[in-house]
Design a protein around this motif. Structure first.
Motif, PDB file in Angstrom:
ATOM      1  N   THR A  87       0.833  -1.189   0.000  1.00  0.00           N
ATOM      2  CA  THR A  87       0.000   0.000   0.000  1.00  0.00           C
ATOM      3  C   THR A  87       0.873   1.246   0.000  1.00  0.00           C
ATOM      4  O   THR A  87       2.087   1.171   0.203  1.00  0.00           O
ATOM      5  CB  THR A  87      -0.926   0.030   1.229  1.00  0.00           C
ATOM      6  OG1 THR A  87      -0.124   0.117   2.417  1.00  0.00           O
ATOM      7  CG2 THR A  87      -1.781  -1.213   1.299  1.00  0.00           C
TER       8      THR A  87
ATOM      9  N   HIS B 216      -1.936   8.026   1.083  1.00  0.00           N
ATOM     10  CA  HIS B 216      -2.792   8.758   0.148  1.00  0.00           C
ATOM     11  C   HIS B 216      -3.702   9.691   0.921  1.00  0.00           C
ATOM     12  O   HIS B 216      -3.922   9.510   2.133  1.00  0.00           O
ATOM     13  CB  HIS B 216      -3.620   7.794  -0.711  1.00  0.00           C
ATOM     14  CG  HIS B 216      -4.500   6.881   0.101  1.00  0.00           C
ATOM     15  ND1 HIS B 216      -5.808   7.168   0.387  1.00  0.00           N
ATOM     16  CD2 HIS B 216      -4.226   5.698   0.712  1.00  0.00           C
ATOM     17  CE1 HIS B 216      -6.319   6.199   1.112  1.00  0.00           C
ATOM     18  NE2 HIS B 216      -5.387   5.289   1.334  1.00  0.00           N
TER      19      HIS B 216
ATOM     20  N   VAL C 254      -8.884  -1.683  -5.369  1.00  0.00           N
ATOM     21  CA  VAL C 254      -9.073  -0.288  -4.968  1.00  0.00           C
ATOM     22  C   VAL C 254     -10.302  -0.179  -4.081  1.00  0.00           C
ATOM     23  O   VAL C 254     -11.313  -0.851  -4.304  1.00  0.00           O
ATOM     24  CB  VAL C 254      -9.213   0.638  -6.201  1.00  0.00           C
ATOM     25  CG1 VAL C 254     -10.414   0.242  -7.047  1.00  0.00           C
ATOM     26  CG2 VAL C 254      -9.313   2.103  -5.776  1.00  0.00           C
TER      27      VAL C 254
ATOM     28  N   TYR D 148     -12.362   2.996  -1.369  1.00  0.00           N
ATOM     29  CA  TYR D 148     -12.496   4.442  -1.165  1.00  0.00           C
ATOM     30  C   TYR D 148     -12.960   4.680   0.263  1.00  0.00           C
ATOM     31  O   TYR D 148     -13.878   4.025   0.757  1.00  0.00           O
ATOM     32  CB  TYR D 148     -13.525   5.023  -2.138  1.00  0.00           C
ATOM     33  CG  TYR D 148     -13.666   6.530  -2.055  1.00  0.00           C
ATOM     34  CD1 TYR D 148     -12.835   7.363  -2.792  1.00  0.00           C
ATOM     35  CD2 TYR D 148     -14.617   7.111  -1.221  1.00  0.00           C
ATOM     36  CE1 TYR D 148     -12.962   8.747  -2.708  1.00  0.00           C
ATOM     37  CE2 TYR D 148     -14.744   8.487  -1.133  1.00  0.00           C
ATOM     38  CZ  TYR D 148     -13.912   9.298  -1.878  1.00  0.00           C
ATOM     39  OH  TYR D 148     -14.026  10.669  -1.787  1.00  0.00           O
TER      40      TYR D 148
ATOM     41  N   ASN E  41      -9.842   8.897   3.435  1.00  0.00           N
ATOM     42  CA  ASN E  41      -8.652   9.479   2.812  1.00  0.00           C
ATOM     43  C   ASN E  41      -8.662   9.339   1.294  1.00  0.00           C
ATOM     44  O   ASN E  41      -7.615   9.391   0.653  1.00  0.00           O
ATOM     45  CB  ASN E  41      -7.385   8.830   3.392  1.00  0.00           C
ATOM     46  CG  ASN E  41      -7.181   9.176   4.847  1.00  0.00           C
ATOM     47  OD1 ASN E  41      -7.392  10.310   5.257  1.00  0.00           O
ATOM     48  ND2 ASN E  41      -6.803   8.190   5.641  1.00  0.00           N
TER      49      ASN E  41
ATOM     50  N   HIS F  94      -8.003   4.383  -2.463  1.00  0.00           N
ATOM     51  CA  HIS F  94      -6.905   3.604  -1.893  1.00  0.00           C
ATOM     52  C   HIS F  94      -6.586   2.411  -2.808  1.00  0.00           C
ATOM     53  O   HIS F  94      -6.993   1.281  -2.541  1.00  0.00           O
ATOM     54  CB  HIS F  94      -7.284   3.109  -0.498  1.00  0.00           C
ATOM     55  CG  HIS F  94      -6.278   2.195   0.118  1.00  0.00           C
ATOM     56  ND1 HIS F  94      -4.932   2.465   0.152  1.00  0.00           N
ATOM     57  CD2 HIS F  94      -6.433   0.993   0.747  1.00  0.00           C
ATOM     58  CE1 HIS F  94      -4.294   1.486   0.754  1.00  0.00           C
ATOM     59  NE2 HIS F  94      -5.187   0.574   1.121  1.00  0.00           N
TER      60      HIS F  94
ATOM     61  N   HIS G 251      -4.283  -0.527  -4.131  1.00  0.00           N
ATOM     62  CA  HIS G 251      -3.254  -1.326  -3.478  1.00  0.00           C
ATOM     63  C   HIS G 251      -3.072  -2.634  -4.232  1.00  0.00           C
ATOM     64  O   HIS G 251      -3.902  -3.012  -5.068  1.00  0.00           O
ATOM     65  CB  HIS G 251      -3.607  -1.584  -2.010  1.00  0.00           C
ATOM     66  CG  HIS G 251      -4.971  -2.161  -1.810  1.00  0.00           C
ATOM     67  ND1 HIS G 251      -6.124  -1.390  -1.863  1.00  0.00           N
ATOM     68  CD2 HIS G 251      -5.389  -3.424  -1.561  1.00  0.00           C
ATOM     69  CE1 HIS G 251      -7.182  -2.154  -1.647  1.00  0.00           C
ATOM     70  NE2 HIS G 251      -6.752  -3.396  -1.475  1.00  0.00           N
TER      71      HIS G 251
END
Length: 365
Positions: free
Chosen positions: A109, A112, A156, A158, A161, A164, A166
Motif C-alpha cells: 500500500t 494517500h 481499490v 475508497y 482518505n 486507496h 493497493h
C-alpha cells in the motif's frame, strides 16, 4: 459454468438482478457508447440471440449477445471473469504445493489523501511496482528469497482518505522463509520504489504486509467469489469504506450524494482504464504446468457446451427484452419455470410493439 456461484438460488437471482441494475447505472454515468454501455444490450452481428440452460448447474444464460469484458466497470462481466480467475488461482496454489513451493501473500500500500488525483496515484503505484520487479535490486531479492514467480492482483477501495489503490501479490518461493524475513527483504525495496516513483514513502508498519500460505490460500479462494458479488472492486465495502461499485449502489438508491458518487465512478473508470487486474509473471504458468492464459474477452464470452437451448430470439424479441430491462427476469424464468419462458417473451414483445406504435417508431437495441 456460466458465471459466478452464489449461495442459494434466490440469492443468485437477486445478485444477478443487482448486477444488471448496476450495469444500467454505469451506462447512464459513462454513456451508451462506452464499452459497458453496450454490454448485454446489443446482439453480436450476424448471430441470433438465444437463451440456454446449463445442464449441470441449472444456470440460464444468453448467447449471441455482446459482452464488454470491461471488468473494472461492468458488474456482469466482472462476475464471470473474476470467478474464472479465482479457479485459476486455486489451481496455481495446488500446483505449487505439489512442486514443493512455498507461497506468501504480500500486500503493498501507499500513503494517500482525500485530495489526491486517483489517476496519478494509479500511474505512480504501477511505476513503483515495476521498480520492484526490474533492475539489480529486484534480481538480488529474487535470488535471495528463491522467488520463482508472482501473481499480482490490483484492487481499490475508497474511504475517508480518498481512493486507496493497493496490490496483493502471491509470492511463489522455492525456499522457506518466515513472514518477518520476507517483510524485511521487501519493505526497503518497496519504500525506495515508491520514492523513485514520486510517491510518499510508506511506513514499515503499513506499506508492506506479509502473510503465510494459509492466508494466501484463503485470499485466492475468495478473490473472485464472495457472498455479495465478486471481486474486490465489486464487493461491498466494510468498516465505513466503499468499493467503486458501491458508488453505483448509492446512485441506484438515489443517495443524497448521488452526484458526488457519479463523479467518483467516472474518475475511477478513467483511472483504471487499460489496467490489468491480474498479472502472472513470465514463466510462472509454465512452471506450474498451467495452460495458456485466456483474455478477459475470451472469459466474458465463454459458454458451457453442456447446455440446452430454451429459446431462439427474433431480433425484435431481443429489443423487447432490452427495452423492458428484463434481461435478468428472462433468465430467472428460464431457470425456475422454463415452460413459461415463451409466454414471458410473447408478453414482452407485445408490450414493445404497443410502445412502438404509440411513438410511431421502431426501437433499436
Amino acid at each position: 459454468m456460466t458465471g459466478e456461484i452464489v449461495e442459494g438460488e434466490r440469492t443468485k437471482q437477486l445478485a444477478r438482478a443487482e448486477r444488471f441494475a448496476l450495469v444500467a447505472v454505469a451506462r447512464e454515468i459513462l454513456g451508451k457508447e462506452h464499452r459497458t454501455g453496450k454490454c448485454m444490450q446489443r446482439r453480436v452481428p450476424k448471430q441470433t440471440a438465444k437463451v440456454w440452460k446449463d445442464k449441470e448447474h441449472g444456470k440460464a444464460f444468453y448467447s449471441g449477445v455482446r459482452t464488454c469484458a470491461a471488468l473494472w466497470t461492468c458488474a456482469h462481466c466482472a462476475a464471470k471473469i473474476s470467478e474464472r480467475r479465482r479457479v485459476e488461482l486455486v489451481g496455481a496454489l495446488a500446483a505449487a504445493k505439489r512442486l514443493g513451493l512455498h507461497v506468501k501473500l504480500l500486500t503493498l500500500t501507499i500513503p494517500h489523501g482525500i485530495g489526491d488525483d486517483v489517476k496519478v496515484i494509479v500511474r505512480k503505484l504501477m511505476a513503483a511496482w515495476k521498480r520492484t520487479t526490474n533492475g539489480k535490486a529486484a534480481k538480488d531479492l529474487r535470488d535471495l528469497l528463491g522467488l520463482r514467480g508472482t501473481i499480482r492482483a490490483f484492487e481499490v477501495t475508497y474511504g475517508a482518505n480518498g481512493f486507496h489503490p493497493h496490490l496483493h501479490v502471491l509470492l511463489f518461493l522455492d525456499k522457506s522463509w518466515s513472514n518477518a524475513s520476507v517483510h524485511a527483504a521487501f519493505s526497503p525495496l518497496w519504500q525506495n520504489a515508491c520514492r523513485l516513483a514520486g510517491l510518499p514513502i510508506p511506513s514499515d508498519a503499513h506499506g508492506c504486509r506479509v502473510d503465510d500460505g494459509s492466508k494466501a490460500a484463503a485470499y485466492a479462494s475468495k478473490w473472485g467469489l464472495e457472498s455479495e458479488m465478486t471481486k474486490g472492486h465489486i464487493k461491498r465495502g466494510k468498516q465505513g469504506g466503499m468499493t467503486p461499485f458501491d458508488f453505483l449502489r448509492a446512485v441506484l438508491a438515489d443517495d443524497q450524494d448521488a452526484p458526488k458518487f457519479r463523479g467518483l465512478f467516472r474518475a475511477y473508470a478513467d483511472a483504471f482504464h487499460g489496467q490489468r487486474q491480474l498479472y502472472w509473471s513470465n514463466g510462472l504458468r509454465a512452471l506450474l504446468e498451467l495452460g495458456k492464459e485466456a483474455t478477459d474477452e475470451e472469459l466474458a464470452a465463454e459458454q458451457t457446451e453442456q447446455a440446452t437451448m430454451l429459446a431462439e430470439l427474433l431480433p425484435d424479441e431481443w429489443r423487447a427484452i432490452v427495452h423492458a430491462r428484463a434481461q435478468a427476469a428472462v433468465l430467472d424464468v428460464a431457470e425456475d419455470k422454463p415452460e413459461k419462458l415463451r409466454a414471458l417473451l410473447d408478453a414482452l414483445y407485445a408490450r414493445w410493439l404497443e410502445y412502438s406504435r404509440r411513438r410511431g417508431t421502431v426501437c433499436r437495441a
